[in-house]
Design a protein around this motif. Structure first.
Motif, mmCIF file in Angstrom:
data_model
loop_
_atom_site.group_PDB
_atom_site.id
_atom_site.type_symbol
_atom_site.label_atom_id
_atom_site.label_comp_id
_atom_site.label_asym_id
_atom_site.label_seq_id
_atom_site.Cartn_x
_atom_site.Cartn_y
_atom_site.Cartn_z
ATOM 1 N N LEU A 277 0.994 -1.060 -0.062
ATOM 2 C CA LEU A 277 0.029 -0.014 -0.080
ATOM 3 C C LEU A 277 1.031 1.134 -0.110
ATOM 4 N N TYR A 278 0.266 2.395 -0.532
ATOM 5 C CA TYR A 278 1.050 3.582 -0.457
ATOM 6 C C TYR A 278 0.253 4.538 0.201
ATOM 7 N N GLU A 279 0.824 5.585 0.736
ATOM 8 C CA GLU A 279 0.188 6.672 1.299
ATOM 9 C C GLU A 279 0.276 7.855 0.401
ATOM 10 N N SER A 280 -0.938 8.622 0.218
ATOM 11 C CA SER A 280 -1.104 10.008 -0.550
ATOM 12 C C SER A 280 -2.195 10.619 0.088
ATOM 13 N N ASP A 281 -2.104 12.010 0.166
ATOM 14 C CA ASP A 281 -3.270 12.863 0.630
ATOM 15 C C ASP A 281 -3.932 12.441 1.818
ATOM 16 N N GLY A 282 -3.165 11.477 2.799
ATOM 17 C CA GLY A 282 -3.654 11.319 4.221
ATOM 18 C C GLY A 282 -4.233 9.994 4.092
ATOM 19 N N ALA A 283 -4.441 9.391 2.656
ATOM 20 C CA ALA A 283 -5.033 8.019 2.668
ATOM 21 C C ALA A 283 -3.887 7.052 2.081
ATOM 22 N N TRP A 284 -4.478 5.837 2.373
ATOM 23 C CA TRP A 284 -3.641 4.641 1.791
ATOM 24 C C TRP A 284 -4.390 3.964 0.942
ATOM 25 N N TRP A 285 -3.253 3.761 -0.223
ATOM 26 C CA TRP A 285 -3.930 3.358 -1.715
ATOM 27 C C TRP A 285 -3.258 1.954 -2.095
ATOM 28 N N MET A 286 -3.826 1.407 -2.919
ATOM 29 C CA MET A 286 -3.525 0.015 -3.489
ATOM 30 C C MET A 286 -3.399 0.206 -5.024
ATOM 31 N N ARG A 287 -2.287 -0.056 -5.634
ATOM 32 C CA ARG A 287 -2.076 0.104 -7.154
ATOM 33 C C ARG A 287 -2.920 -0.814 -7.990
ATOM 34 N N THR A 288 -4.212 -0.837 -8.036
ATOM 35 C CA THR A 288 -5.065 -1.685 -8.709
ATOM 36 C C THR A 288 -4.723 -1.372 -10.149
ATOM 37 N N THR A 289 -4.436 -0.478 -10.658
ATOM 38 C CA THR A 289 -4.000 -0.202 -12.070
ATOM 39 C C THR A 289 -3.070 -1.300 -12.606
ATOM 40 N N ASP A 290 -2.311 -1.851 -11.722
ATOM 41 C CA ASP A 290 -1.375 -2.606 -12.161
ATOM 42 C C ASP A 290 -2.074 -4.109 -12.755
ATOM 43 N N GLN A 291 -3.110 -4.305 -12.413
ATOM 44 C CA GLN A 291 -3.887 -5.395 -12.580
ATOM 45 C C GLN A 291 -5.215 -4.883 -13.510
ATOM 46 N N GLY A 292 -4.965 -3.763 -14.475
ATOM 47 C CA GLY A 292 -6.076 -3.375 -15.013
ATOM 48 C C GLY A 292 -7.211 -2.511 -14.902
#
Length: 551
Positions: A277-292
């Motif tokens: 997960l990565y943090e951005s704008d105070g939120a935690w994100w998952m790189r789902t774009t890597d899977q389309g």
């Protein structure tokens, strides 16, 4: 001889032919393609294997086909093998080999067509999973029919299948449902973003019957009371509707349990620790774009609350911890984004994305008198499972919903499904089974009992051959339906079997008439009819549709 057995014979013969010439037989496909020619005059089956591999071993396709034809002609199961065109091979089975196919179907009985392609595979099959905020709509009804049939098909190939319903008992939709119940109990209109329909009024009245003081409770307590009782009432009704439809589940998994148990928090912390997960704008994100996926997804919002996908992560982790090798999700037409999301979730958890499969189902429309049917008697705004079953019955509804690939939108013609004619697909198939059952009753009345030693090599009429070969295709159809997750293949196959049977019945008299005596051919044809009846029963059973003995 089944097409699969014939494919094995062709391959072993090709191995022998190539080996005799010192050529590499590893070029042969693992499974040789065997097809039925469009023109029956060309033979019972055909294969293009010589054309597939000849050039790889330095031979002309026709040269290899001729050598293979000679080898196959020496086999007891093959009456003739002829080369056509640039290297096609047309095959005719020996009468004994055709008869053996009938015997195989009879001896296997209810197990005929089953296989072990998925033996040892533990599958979690999640389907329907509609929010408990209203009766099941047509989309959910389609999944109830197809999901249940798919579970049966997968089990028939040896898989250990768990049918699971993900009970969405958390989130904003439940809040809107509760507010709608409270408004109905007060005699007020539904909230602007709420739910309407007779079922809301009925459930609200039942909540008040169970808790007469509910409306006088403080706001939080009142909401919790309507939530606790109302959601359970709605879900009980959904379960009851599914059971009446012939669809039952092994597991009802509560979304709320993932949050209450700390499973969501644990899953998120695990992904953070692994750097997924990565943090951005105070939120935690998952790189789902890597899977389309079309964009990365927030897992933990900036206010610290988990987003919906956090529950998906914990849920997949839970499934894998329960030992499932494959997790199949059957989702509605508006869930295409979940494909990339769930694949990305698997990858983030350190899994092969192949452990997740997502099937997307398209819309279902009802048509009556040539016009769309849009309003439900009870739900108000959508057509429900109850509406469809009331209109045509469980068998017709399940069969029709299973006739099409799930990625196609379907229009269900209610008038057609009410007809007792061959235009109605479910009637056409069920009538074939009933006709066969009637034939066996008539035979018994004539004192003709089953003869397991009947000479099945007497079944040489062209229509007998068509019926036998269609019976022989069933194991392949079933294996393919499981492999491609396409139970509609079973329904379409049953229609082709019904066609072959009706044509046989019209062309080849089975029972003696008047003072005629039964002949060896009589008993052979009775055995063929018993085999066909068994396959109809097996196939209809996989679709969750009855096989009536009288119509």
């Amino acid at each position: 001889m089944t097409p699969a057995a014939l494919a094995d014979l062709v391959r072993s013969s090709a191995v022998a032919v190539l080996s005799e010439r010192g050529l590499d037989h590893s070029v042969l496909p693992e499974t040789v393609t065997i097809e039925r020619p469009r023109n029956p005059e060309h033979g019972d089956y055909a294969t293009n294997v010589a054309m597939q591999v000849a050039k790889r071993v330095g031979l002309k396709p026709r040269e290899l086909a001729e050598a293979l034809a000679k080898a196959l002609s020496d086999a007891d199961e093959v009456a003739a093998a002829e080369v056509a065109g640039p290297g096609f091979l047309n095959l005719r089975l020996a009468a004994d080999a055709q008869g053996a196919q009938v015997r195989q179907a009879l001896e296997a009985g209810a197990a005929y067509g089953t296989g072990d392609a998925l033996a040892g595979t533990k599958i979690n099959l999640e389907f329907v999973s509609a929010n408990p905020t209203g009766p099941l709509h047509l989309g959910a009804t389609r999944w109830a029919a197809v999901g249940d049939a798919l579970g049966r098909v997968l089990s028939a190939q040896g898989a250990e299948v768990t049918r699971e319903y993900y009970f969405n008992d958390a989130g904003a939709q439940i809040d809107r449902f509760v507010n709608s119940l409270i408004a109905a109990a007060k005699g007020e209109p539904a909230p602007e973003d709420g739910y309407a329909g007779g079922y809301i009024t009925d459930i609200a009245a039942e909540v008040i019957r169970q808790e007469p003081s509910a409306l006088s409770m403080p706001d939080d307590e009142r909401a919790e009371t309507f939530r606790r009782i109302g959601v359970q009432l709605m879900f009980d009704e959904i379960k009851s509707s599914l059971h009446a439809f012939g669809t039952d589940f092994d597991v009802f998994f509560h979304e709320d349990s993932l949050h209450a148990s700390g499973a969501v928090r644990h899953a998120v912390e695990r992904l953070k620790e692994q750097g997924n997960l990565y943090e951005s704008d105070g939120a935690w994100w998952m790189r789902t774009t890597d899977q389309g996926d079309d964009k990365d997804r927030v897992v933990i919002k900036s206010d610290g609350d988990p987003a919906y996908i956090a529950g998906d992560i914990a849920y997949l982790m839970n499934k894998r911890e329960r030992g499932f090798d494959l997790c199949i999700y059957m989702l509605g037409a508006d869930h295409h984004g979940y494909i990339g999301r769930l694949k990305a979730t698997a990858v983030a958890l350190g899994e092969d994305p192949a452990v997740v499969e997502i099937l997307i189902g398209q819309m279902v429309n009802l048509v009556s008198d040539g016009k769309p049917v849009r309003m439900s008697k009870r739900a108000g705004t959508v057509i429900t499972m109850e509406d469809l079953v009331d209109a045509v019955g469980v068998d017709a509804a399940r069969y029709e919903l299973n006739r099409y690939s799930v990625d196609s939108t379907i229009d269900i013609d209610l008038d057609l499904l009410r007809k007792h004619s061959n235009e109605n697909p479910v009637y056409y198939v069920q009538y074939a089974h009933a006709r066969l059952a009637s034939l066996q009753r008539n035979a018994a009345e004539l004192g003709l009992s089953a003869d397991t030693d009947a000479d099945l090599s007497l079944l040489t009429h062209p229509r007998e051959g068509d019926l036998i070969r269609t019976i022989g295709e069933y194991p392949t159809v079933l294996r393919k339906a499981a492999e491609l997750r396409e139970p509609h293949r079973v329904a379409r196959y049953l229609e082709s079997l019904a066609s072959a049977y009706h044509k046989f019945y019209d062309a080849a008299r089975v029972l003696p008439q008047g003072d005629e005596d039964a002949t060896p051919l009589t008993f052979a044809r009775l055995e063929l009819c018993k085999a066909a009846q068994q396959v109809f029963a097996n196939g209809l059973g996989l679709l969750g549709v009855s096989a009536p003995e009288r119509m």
